[in-house]
Design an enzyme around this catalytic site. Structure first.
Site, PDB file in Angstrom:
ATOM      1  N   CYS A   1       0.970  -1.337  -0.132  1.00 34.58           N
ATOM      2  CA  CYS A   1       0.062  -0.223  -0.121  1.00 34.58           C
ATOM      3  C   CYS A   1       1.029   1.335   0.104  1.00 34.58           C
ATOM      4  O   CYS A   1       1.627   1.303   0.970  1.00 34.58           O
ATOM      5  CB  CYS A   1      -1.207   0.066   1.304  1.00 34.58           C
ATOM      6  SG  CYS A   1      -1.738   1.729   1.325  1.00 34.58           S
TER       7      CYS A   1
ATOM      8  N   CYS B   1       0.367   3.831   3.004  1.00 31.24           N
ATOM      9  CA  CYS B   1       1.005   3.089   4.166  1.00 31.24           C
ATOM     10  C   CYS B   1       2.462   3.137   4.042  1.00 31.24           C
ATOM     11  O   CYS B   1       3.161   2.924   4.906  1.00 31.24           O
ATOM     12  CB  CYS B   1       0.402   1.885   4.789  1.00 31.24           C
ATOM     13  SG  CYS B   1      -1.254   1.889   5.163  1.00 31.24           S
TER      14      CYS B   1
ATOM     15  N   HIS C   1      -6.635   2.787   4.288  1.00 37.05           N
ATOM     16  CA  HIS C   1      -6.768   3.567   3.201  1.00 37.05           C
ATOM     17  C   HIS C   1      -8.206   3.266   2.220  1.00 37.05           C
ATOM     18  O   HIS C   1      -8.661   4.033   1.770  1.00 37.05           O
ATOM     19  CB  HIS C   1      -5.444   3.886   2.526  1.00 37.05           C
ATOM     20  CG  HIS C   1      -4.545   4.784   3.020  1.00 37.05           C
ATOM     21  ND1 HIS C   1      -3.608   4.089   3.564  1.00 37.05           N
ATOM     22  CD2 HIS C   1      -4.456   5.986   3.209  1.00 37.05           C
ATOM     23  CE1 HIS C   1      -2.775   4.837   4.332  1.00 37.05           C
ATOM     24  NE2 HIS C   1      -3.338   5.989   4.186  1.00 37.05           N
TER      25      HIS C   1
ATOM     26  N   LYS D   1     -12.203   7.946   8.704  1.00 37.64           N
ATOM     27  CA  LYS D   1     -10.968   8.733   9.266  1.00 37.64           C
ATOM     28  C   LYS D   1     -10.591   9.684   8.119  1.00 37.64           C
ATOM     29  O   LYS D   1     -10.737   9.676   6.847  1.00 37.64           O
ATOM     30  CB  LYS D   1      -9.717   7.662   9.009  1.00 37.64           C
ATOM     31  CG  LYS D   1      -8.306   8.255   9.581  1.00 37.64           C
ATOM     32  CD  LYS D   1      -7.340   7.504   9.215  1.00 37.64           C
ATOM     33  CE  LYS D   1      -6.055   8.339   9.484  1.00 37.64           C
ATOM     34  NZ  LYS D   1      -4.957   8.409   8.507  1.00 37.64           N
TER      35      LYS D   1
ATOM     36  N   LYS E   1      -6.070  12.298   3.655  1.00 37.50           N
ATOM     37  CA  LYS E   1      -5.634  12.903   2.222  1.00 37.50           C
ATOM     38  C   LYS E   1      -6.177  12.000   1.204  1.00 37.50           C
ATOM     39  O   LYS E   1      -6.779  12.431   0.166  1.00 37.50           O
ATOM     40  CB  LYS E   1      -4.017  13.089   1.975  1.00 37.50           C
ATOM     41  CG  LYS E   1      -3.645  14.189   2.872  1.00 37.50           C
ATOM     42  CD  LYS E   1      -2.147  14.203   3.050  1.00 37.50           C
ATOM     43  CE  LYS E   1      -1.493  13.348   4.054  1.00 37.50           C
ATOM     44  NZ  LYS E   1      -0.153  13.524   4.529  1.00 37.50           N
TER      45      LYS E   1
HETATM   46  O1  ME8 Z   1       2.233   8.580   8.718  1.00 35.24           O
HETATM   47  N1  ME8 Z   1      -6.779  11.958  13.151  1.00 35.24           N
HETATM   48  O2  ME8 Z   1       2.825  10.654   8.099  1.00 35.24           O
HETATM   49  P1  ME8 Z   1       1.076  11.129   7.608  1.00 35.24           P
HETATM   50  C1  ME8 Z   1      -6.027  11.964  13.897  1.00 35.24           C
HETATM   51  N2  ME8 Z   1       5.271  10.020   7.593  1.00 35.24           N
HETATM   52  N3  ME8 Z   1      -4.634  11.961  13.622  1.00 35.24           N
HETATM   53  C2  ME8 Z   1      -4.299  12.056  12.393  1.00 35.24           C
HETATM   54  C3  ME8 Z   1      -5.078  12.032  11.148  1.00 35.24           C
HETATM   55  C4  ME8 Z   1      -6.574  11.780  11.713  1.00 35.24           C
HETATM   56  N4  ME8 Z   1      -7.835  11.583  10.695  1.00 35.24           N
HETATM   57  N5  ME8 Z   1      -4.812  11.902  10.137  1.00 35.24           N
HETATM   58  C5  ME8 Z   1      -3.424  11.952  10.266  1.00 35.24           C
HETATM   59  C6  ME8 Z   1       3.231   9.478   8.475  1.00 35.24           C
HETATM   60  N6  ME8 Z   1      -2.910  12.220  11.423  1.00 35.24           N
HETATM   61  C7  ME8 Z   1       4.518   9.032   8.369  1.00 35.24           C
HETATM   62  C8  ME8 Z   1       5.184   9.131   9.727  1.00 35.24           C
HETATM   63  S1  ME8 Z   1       6.996   9.212  11.716  1.00 35.24           S
HETATM   64  C9  ME8 Z   1       8.509   8.434  11.666  1.00 35.24           C
HETATM   65  C10 ME8 Z   1       6.535   8.932   9.994  1.00 35.24           C
HETATM   66  C11 ME8 Z   1      -1.644  12.430  12.195  1.00 35.24           C
HETATM   67  O3  ME8 Z   1       1.523  12.781   7.228  1.00 35.24           O
HETATM   68  C12 ME8 Z   1      -1.496  11.202  12.928  1.00 35.24           C
HETATM   69  O4  ME8 Z   1      -0.759  11.591  14.253  1.00 35.24           O
HETATM   70  O5  ME8 Z   1       0.477  10.258   7.216  1.00 35.24           O
HETATM   71  C13 ME8 Z   1      -0.823  10.460  12.172  1.00 35.24           C
HETATM   72  O6  ME8 Z   1      -0.289   9.194  12.882  1.00 35.24           O
HETATM   73  C14 ME8 Z   1      -0.025  10.978  11.263  1.00 35.24           C
HETATM   74  O7  ME8 Z   1      -0.691  12.244  11.101  1.00 35.24           O
HETATM   75  C15 ME8 Z   1       0.214  10.500   9.953  1.00 35.24           C
HETATM   76  O8  ME8 Z   1       0.863  11.860   9.286  1.00 35.24           O
END
Ligand code: ME8
Length: 674
Positions: free
Chosen positions: A125, A128, A145, A303, A306
């Site tokens: 995916c 992810c 997703h 959820k 993006k």
């Molecule tokens: O996973 N509700 O980045 P990401 C609550 N780059 N929190 C949310 C959310 C939602 N609907 N959507 C996103 C990544 N988040 C990797 C991380 S770390 C070493 C690498 C928040 O841009 C939440 O903290 O997809 C989630 O874990 C994070 O944004 C994912 O951000």
């Protein structure tokens, strides 16, 4: 005690939304709470810029991946600034300091004998950036997703994750620091434990199918798997492998007097609670103290993400109500650890009850009455035994315990309860009657002192959650102090200066008129969901059948060729300035089924266009796409948003659904269409 708090580093394939903001605000609030207690807290955030996800966006846009990262990383940095986020560092994984640290990490994994090369295939995916075993897919789709994964086959470097199964289970049993569970909340610890107990397979930690990543040392043609790259940021930001590891020594735990806490959403808990400690064990490095995971913000029961395209961006709410109102709402509304739904309605209800009424009204009432009674000054007598003092002490204790237990919504609740007690006290004491009947007596001084002093304590408790509002309340109470300067002694009863000047001012949080907020302004009426033509900001081009329609099946109305009378001259046509534009951001307009708000680039210029295409396209599908726009159209307001131009789309026969006119991606944006 030193503490090191981190947020996830966010992907730069799009702009931030409420979900990212929440994790960052939680981390900021906890950082501010512990700094207020006088502790040494370091706070790291940043952006995750490598991997297939970013490479794909760049390919679609026809630009280099670094251009995508350079465009989006500042939107995160700027948003955190706007929200007064007090981070010490912002790491981008494309920085040289990070590459150095990742190379050092891989050297350590190799030296431990934990890396080997093998062939590999499976369902991947891209959302992810992870492989999924077939059994974990839901109806053949990614469980997070909801999108179909890709089958990928390549030769990879593998990490011997399976070796660490027993040590991980022991970590979950004992914690990295005794007495502190490695994962919070503990229900999530159980999920992680069962995942590991079911058996761990080795993990592929290099990719050959993509180029956008850190070159894998010793394996030409391979780049480092984005999660090994990303997780290592927590140490590279402290200087791992740089030659100066003083920050590693100061903040990475080696004793009971250090805490390292990773704040994450539940979607990425497994990466942080399984892979990350295993990498660290292999590298011979100490483990973090805890991984704290929160729930999802949901929109329409899904959820917010993006990839799904149902995101709420903070901009409009902040423009209307200010940064502190949103900070307060997000921290109060989500029971920490559980999912919560975001809605503008709930935001407005809470804004009015907690901020306009609970805080704002109580404050202006108390300040006005004291200023009137004592010639514009705070009271000159204090009182150290009364119900407000007791309420304040109870609130401080509840607030402290809530933050230490990571129950941020309960810390907010403690502030709310204290404000309620102050309001109730003023109402019960009726000082406006007392002053009329008895004049300015010592008792009147004491009553006002209690109300104002209670508010001073409430402002200090508010400081980690809504620092701007806290400073403002203190200034209005005649006890000015920046939120960042508040210390433990400010939480004790009796800090209000006596006889200090009071400055009554405009309402801190003016009451919001929910009806007016949700009403569509009159000029927008022609573009409501019910009105036809649906949305003037999309110029729908009637589709003309290639073959004349058979007599028995007359062409549907929208497919008819223009009538003679409607013909225009070539000069008329050239009045329209048609240009190729590139969509750089797109999000659905809240409360509208059809409207999509887009940021488009026409040559060097960026502008906003609102168009009725949201039933046919998600934001994700639009970003990076080139379209034709009418560039010289007068601006129009749609649902309160100014739209500057029209996007050309065909209106499909039968349904009337829009279908955007395709432009060859190689045509530069800004090119004239004629
Ligand atoms: O996973 N509700 O980045 P990401 C609550 N780059 N929190 C949310 C959310 C939602 N609907 N959507 C996103 C990544 N988040 C990797 C991380 S770390 C070493 C690498 C928040 O841009 C939440 O903290 O997809 C989630 O874990 C994070 O944004 C994912 O951000």
């Amino acid at each position: 005690m030193s503490r090191y708090y981190t947020t996830p580093i966010y992907y730069v394939n799009d702009r931030p939304h409420i979900g990212h903001l929440y994790t960052t605000l939680v981390t900021d609030t906890l950082t501010r709470f512990h700094r207020l207690q006088g502790e040494d807290v370091r706070f790291l955030t940043g952006t995750d810029e490598h991997g297939q996800k970013i490479e794909k966006v760049a390919k679609k846009e026809g630009v280099a991946p670094i251009a995508v990262a350079d465009r989006h990383a500042p939107t995160f940095r700027d948003l955190w600034k706007r929200f007064s986020v007090a981070n010490d560092d912002f790491l981008r994984t494309t920085e040289p300091r990070h590459r150095v640290g990742v190379t050092e990490m891989i050297r350590r994994l190799g030296a431990a004998g934990d890396l080997y090369v093998a062939g590999h295939e499976g369902w991947y995916c891209v959302g992810c950036e992870a492989f999924y075993p077939e059994k974990d897919l839901e109806d053949g789709r990614c469980p997070t997703h909801g999108t179909p994964p890709e089958w990928q086959k390549e030769e990879n470097v593998f990490f011997r994750l399976s070796r660490y199964q027993d040590r991980l289970l022991e970590l979950y049993e004992r914690g990295s620091v005794p007495g502190i569970p490695f994962v919070f909340p503990e229900t999530r610890l159980n999920e992680v434990r069962s995942f590991v107990a079911a058996g761990l397979k080795d993990l592929s930690v290099s990719r050959t199918a993509i180029e956008w990543g850190i070159p894998f040392p010793g394996h030409p043609g391979h780049v480092v798997y984005v999660w090994l790259d990303a997780l290592t940021n927590y140490l590279t930001a402290l200087g791992l492998g740089s030659g100066d590891e003083s920050l590693v020594a100061r903040y990475w735990p080696a004793g009971d007097d250090r805490r390292v806490v990773h704040l994450v959403g539940k979607d990425i808990l497994r990466f942080h609670a399984v892979y990350w400690p295993a990498f660290l064990m292999s590298a011979g490095l100490p483990l973090p103290t805890q991984v704290v995971s929160h729930g999802f913000w949901l929109k329409d029961a899904r959820k917010m993400s993006k990839s799904v395209g149902n995101v709420v961006r903070p901009d409009a709410l902040v423009d209307a109500f200010g940064v502190d109102a949103l900070r307060w709402h997000l921290i109060s509304e989500m029971s920490f650890g559980q999912d919560a739904s975001f809605s503008d309605e709930a935001f407005l209800v809470r804004y009015n009850s907690d901020l306009a009424n609970g805080l704002g009204n109580t404050l202006s009432r108390a300040v006005r009455m004291a200023a009137d009674a004592f010639s514009g000054k705070t009271p000159s007598e204090r009182c150290d035994d009364n119900e407000v003092k007791r309420a304040a002490e109870t609130a401080v204790a509840a607030w402290d315990a809530a933050f230490r237990a990571c129950r941020l919504h309960e810390a907010a609740e403690a502030v709310r309860v204290l404000l309620g007690a102050i309001d109730g006290y003023i109402t019960a004491k009726e000082p406006w009657k007392k002053v009329k009947a008895e004049g300015v007596t010592p008792a009147l001084h004491r009553i006002h002192h209690n109300a104002l002093e209670g508010l001073r304590v409430a402002a200090c408790l508010l400081a980690p959650i809504a620092p701007g509002a806290a400073s403002e309340v203190l200034a209005r109470l005649g006890a000015p102090k920046a939120a960042e300067a508040i210390g433990p002694s400010d939480l004790a009863w009796g800090g209000l200066p006596l006889g200090a000047p009071l400055a009554p001012a405009a309402p801190l949080f003016p009451r919001a008129d929910a009806k007016a907020y949700f009403a569509e302004p009159s000029e927008e009426k022609p573009v409501t969901e019910e009105t036809k033509p649906a949305v003037p900001a999309v110029a729908t081009v009637p589709t003309v059948p290639a073959e004349p329609a058979p007599a028995a099946a007359p062409a549907p109305a929208p497919a008819a060729a223009p009538a003679e009378a409607a013909r225009i001259t070539v000069d008329d046509f050239f009045k329209a300035d048609l240009r190729v534009a590139e969509i750089v951001a797109a999000e659905k307009v809240e409360k509208s089924k059809k409207l999509m708000k887009m940021k488009v680039r026409i040559g060097e210029e960026e502008r906003t266009i609102v168009a009725g295409i949201a039933t046919a396209y998600t934001g994700e599908q639009l970003v990076g796409r080139k379209v034709v726009v009418v560039a010289n159209l007068l601006p129009a307001k749609l649902m309160g948003i100014e739209s500057n131009g029209m996007v050309l789309a065909a209106s499909l026969p039968g349904t009337g659904e829009p279908s955007l006119l395709a432009v060859d991606p190689s045509v530069p944006s800004g090119t004239k269409v004629k």
